[in-house]
Design a protein around this motif. Structure first.
Motif, PDB file in Angstrom:
ATOM      1  N   ALA A   2       1.852   3.505  -4.055  1.00  0.00           N
ATOM      2  CA  ALA A   2       0.934   4.483  -3.234  1.00  0.00           C
ATOM      3  C   ALA A   2       1.565   5.627  -4.501  1.00  0.00           C
ATOM      4  O   ALA A   2       2.579   5.905  -5.065  1.00  0.00           O
ATOM      5  CB  ALA A   2       1.029   5.192  -2.142  1.00  0.00           C
TER       6      ALA A   2
ATOM      7  N   THR B 204      -3.628  -3.995  -4.331  1.00  0.00           N
ATOM      8  CA  THR B 204      -3.289  -2.559  -4.186  1.00  0.00           C
ATOM      9  C   THR B 204      -3.580  -1.552  -5.142  1.00  0.00           C
ATOM     10  O   THR B 204      -3.590  -0.678  -4.504  1.00  0.00           O
ATOM     11  CB  THR B 204      -1.640  -2.452  -3.694  1.00  0.00           C
ATOM     12  OG1 THR B 204      -1.970  -3.838  -2.942  1.00  0.00           O
ATOM     13  CG2 THR B 204      -0.972  -1.435  -3.020  1.00  0.00           C
TER      14      THR B 204
ATOM     15  N   ALA C 210       0.371  -0.842   0.149  1.00  0.00           N
ATOM     16  CA  ALA C 210       0.029   0.011   0.166  1.00  0.00           C
ATOM     17  C   ALA C 210       0.601   1.527  -0.099  1.00  0.00           C
ATOM     18  O   ALA C 210       0.679   1.934  -0.772  1.00  0.00           O
ATOM     19  CB  ALA C 210      -0.973   0.007   1.222  1.00  0.00           C
ATOM     20  N   ALA C 211       1.767   1.114   0.734  1.00  0.00           N
ATOM     21  CA  ALA C 211       2.538   2.814   1.098  1.00  0.00           C
ATOM     22  C   ALA C 211       3.946   2.855  -0.316  1.00  0.00           C
ATOM     23  O   ALA C 211       3.924   4.057  -0.405  1.00  0.00           O
ATOM     24  CB  ALA C 211       3.415   2.031   2.076  1.00  0.00           C
TER      25      ALA C 211
END
Length: 782
Positions: free
Chosen positions: A203, A228, A199-200
């Motif tokens: 992003a 994701t 997710a990070a």
């Protein structure tokens, strides 16, 4: 240009590189990618083998006689297309892979094979006209073929990943965001790194098509990445260079806890799993992968015998050929393929296919080498490592660093063995074949011919050692251990590169770790460009947790890294520190006397003196530790013990007067014996160490050695010494130590005390000394 003529392209990552490739193809010729990062000897061999009619370079000092691309372009007399229409069977490119005979083999791939690959991708995942695609791979890696031509044949825009970002996944993700990259290939290490926190790390990315492969990857991780980024399609591809990038593909991974399958054949591609009789194996049974169809390469350039051996008749289609891959797989019940590894003398390390015979041939070309064998061993965590066995008759053995340096001129870093074992003759079985089991046993039991092959020798190596300790679940790390042989993975290599950047203030691409996989080699690389904080002369080997402090004073050579083995042998609760001699670091002045050293060092360690303390030192270091202990005891410090590690002493004026400086030749011999000639050390540093050594010898001769009230222990090496000499040294220290004197004789050589099993006896003695010191309230040092 005529069809099937070859043009070499030796250029760094730039627009000119892509222009050169396109120009070669439009002219009707085939391109030979010559990656500038490869060793010059390997490039020269590829050029000699392929015999290109022209070499194109980017003017950056190719060293192989290439013509400048810009100059060639300027000579052009027309902007009109040349009007050449390549035939599907015409040669498009030649990419070299490792060869078992020591000679890399050129895989010749036709235009039709690439067209089939690109058509399949577009039919499965769709084109992205007007969108941005990335070129991450080097031009010598066949994935680059798809990365370059897929966007350029479907209306996309090709963006070249800058070289300095290729090894840095954090920076690469930022670059992908900035350029709104939609289509990309990512190497396995980066995929695993993303999966740690998808997710990070994903992003803000615009990715919609992602190609992965080269090594097995977990399907769950690929599924997490896919989930994701909404709309992302993930393709896990498999295929050797001989079958045009990839031959099977698995699209859109599922949340299953297994190795990701390699899927099913591409369009117009046949994949068989056959047994040794070339019969198909049932579902679930392991077989060798044979590949045929439109993606098949023409063969190996100029190697008809090898081509006939690997490109064999299709047992089910008369007149057709298949490529015998040497890879093993099985069919899953749903028809997908699961990759299971190799069956021949070819191995795969960190994504690279390696023929062990090519490494053996490179070793046999070295002076005095009569026999050479390279085997694959497994480390404690099951990762493969290359071990080289070498016979050179009676020639003096070489250092591992010398072997690496010699091979690095010819082989890429991933092909250089982790260990070199020199033997009078390689072991043989009863029928005269190489005894591989015995050779691996000898490799594991091989003892170094030098001392101090394990411990760091300067601040750079110590800092790297401390980084490795944080990253690897490995209790024992030596400076000659390969990062990947002791638990290092592609992900931890990424973390290592970042940690090095933080500590040393330099950018270290991940591929540099593959080229310099040991602390020793990486230290040599960093000495050429480190700019971090200036080191301290007080080295913290371990802070401890209330179990007392052991403070180790440098020997005459000035560095304290020899005590790292001792720190490892002591309990984690014990704090262990080393003191280095002023003058080791640039810009420092020597301290004039043993007394001045003791006074200065006591000020440095004052914060460590509030609990039980053992002062110790090997050889000359024991002398300084003795003076430090004498001063502390006279000041009333109760929790103290001094342990001398084979520190000499004499009251004979003639013996004292005989302590003279050593010349540079003798000192260099000592450096070599004790593994001090590390990579990157220069004459200036050797001269500085020489001056420190002789200065400290002089202060030893002039030190009066007054009696001390501190408890004194002499750990004395007895091997090779007569009793009169041993008695003289014991008497000298007994007269200084008084009633609270303890003698611990041990049958070993002077330098074996910290370099052999005896270090555990030293550690036990130090623990005993700490245990006998009662706990007390903190005492301020006057």
């Amino acid at each position: 240009m005529r069809p099937d003529e070859i043009v070499g392209v030796h250029a760094h990552r730039s627009v000119e590189l892509v222009v050169a490739i396109l120009g070669v193809l439009k002219a009707g010729a085939a391109y030979l990618p010559l990656d500038p990062t490869l060793p010059p000897e390997r490039l020269t061999g590829m050029v000699a083998d392929a015999a290109p009619v022209l070499l194109l370079g980017d003017g950056a000092g190719t060293g192989i006689g290439a013509d400048d691309i810009a100059a060639i372009e300027a000579e052009g007399r027309s902007d009109a297309p040349p009007g050449v229409v390549p035939h599907p069977v015409g040669l498009a490119y030649v990419i070299y892979t490792s060869g078992s005979t020591g000679r890399p083999k050129g895989v010749a791939v036709a235009h039709g094979s690439i067209a089939n690959l690109l058509d399949h991708w577009v039919s499965r995942l769709g084109a992205v006209p007007g969108e941005a695609a990335a070129l991450w791979s080097s031009i010598g890696f066949d994935v680059s073929v798809q990365e370059i031509f897929l966007p350029l044949t479907t209306g996309g825009a090709l963006h070249l990943v800058p070289e300095q970002l290729r090894g840095d996944p954090v920076a690469l993700m930022g670059w992908l965001r900035e350029h709104r990259i939609v289509q990309a290939y990512l190497p396995p290490a980066f995929v695993r790194w993303i999966d740690e926190d998808p997710a990070a790390r994903l992003a803000g990315l615009a990715l919609r098509q992602l190609l992965v492969g080269v090594e097995p990857l977990p399907e769950q991780g690929l599924h997490r990445i896919r989930e994701t980024l909404p709309g992302l399609r993930v393709l896990n591809g498999y295929g050797p260079t001989e079958t045009a990038v990839y031959s099977t593909a698995y699209v859109d991974p599922e949340p299953l806890a297994r190795q990701c399958p390699i899927g099913r054949p591409l369009a117009n591609t046949r994949v068989y799993l056959l047994d040794e009789r070339l019969e198909p194996v049932p579902v679930g049974v392991t077989g060798e992968i044979y590949i045929g169809g439109a993606g098949l390469a023409r063969g190996y350039l100029g190697r008809p015998g090898l081509t006939a051996d690997r490109f064999v008749a299709d047992p089910f289609r008369p007149g057709e050929r298949v490529y015998r891959t040497g890879d093993l797989a099985r069919f899953l019940p749903d028809g997908d393929l699961e990759y299971l590894g190799r069956r021949d003398n070819q191995v795969k390390l960190r994504g690279f296919r390696i023929e062990l015979g090519e490494i053996e041939a490179a070793l046999l070309d070295q002076p005095d080498v009569h026999e050479a064998a390279v085997l694959v061993d497994r480390n404690a965590v099951g990762e493969p490592r290359l071990v080289a066995g070498i016979s050179r008759g009676g020639a003096a053995p070489k250092l591992a660093s010398e072997w690496r340096a010699a091979l690095s001129r010819r082989l890429p870093g991933y092909m250089i063995p982790a260990q070199f074992v020199e033997l009078p003759h390689l072991p043989q079985t009863a029928n005269g074949k190489l005894d591989q089991v015995e050779l691996l046993r000898l490799a594991r039991a091989n003892l170094p011919w030098q001392v101090n092959l394990a411990s760091p020798r300067d601040q750079i190596e110590l800092t790297l050692y401390q980084i490795w300790k944080r990253l690897l679940l490995q209790p024992d790390i030596g400076i000659g251990d390969s990062f990947f042989d002791i638990g290092g993975t592609s992900i931890s290599a990424i973390k290592l590169a970042h940690a090095v950047g933080e500590e040393f203030g330099v950018t270290l691409p991940v591929h540099e770790i593959m080229l310099h996989p040991t602390i020793e080699a990486l230290g040599g690389r960093l000495r050429r460009g480190a700019s971090g904080r200036p080191p301290s002369n007080l080295i913290e080997f371990r802070a401890g947790s209330g179990g007392g402090q052991v403070i180790c004073v440098h020997p005459a050579g000035g560095t304290a890294f020899c005590y790292l083995s001792l720190a490892k042998a002591l309990p984690e609760s014990v704090g262990v520190y080393g003191i280095q001699s002023p003058g080791v670091n640039p810009g420092e002045e020597f301290l004039p006397t043993v007394e001045a050293m003791a006074e200065t060092y006591l000020r440095q360690v004052a914060p460590l003196l509030s609990g039980p303390v053992v002062l110790t030192g090997l050889s000359y270091g024991g002398l300084v530790a003795y003076e430090m202990g004498r001063r502390l005891a006279l000041a009333g410090h109760p929790g103290l013990s001094v342990v001398l590690l084979d520190t000499l002493g004499t009251d004979d004026p003639a013996h004292r007067a005989a302590i003279e400086p050593v010349d540079m030749a003798e000192f260099r011999d000592k450096l070599i014996k004790f593994n001090g000639m590390y990579p990157g050390i220069d004459d200036r540093q050797i001269d500085q160490y020489h001056r420190i050594y002789n200065h400290n010898r002089t202060t030893m001769r002039d030190y009066p050695t007054l009696p001390s009230p501190a408890r004194l222990v002499l750990f004395q090496a007895t091997a090779g010494r007569d009793e009169d000499f041993l008695d003289e040294v014991r008497g000298f220290w007994r007269r200084r130590g008084g009633a609270d004197f303890r003698l611990e004789p041990v049958h070993c050589d002077h330098w074996d005390i910290l370099e052999s099993a005896e270090v555990s006896r030293v550690a036990a003695l130090l623990r005993d000394e700490l245990d006998r010191i009662p706990a007390r309230e903190p005492v301020r040092e006057a």
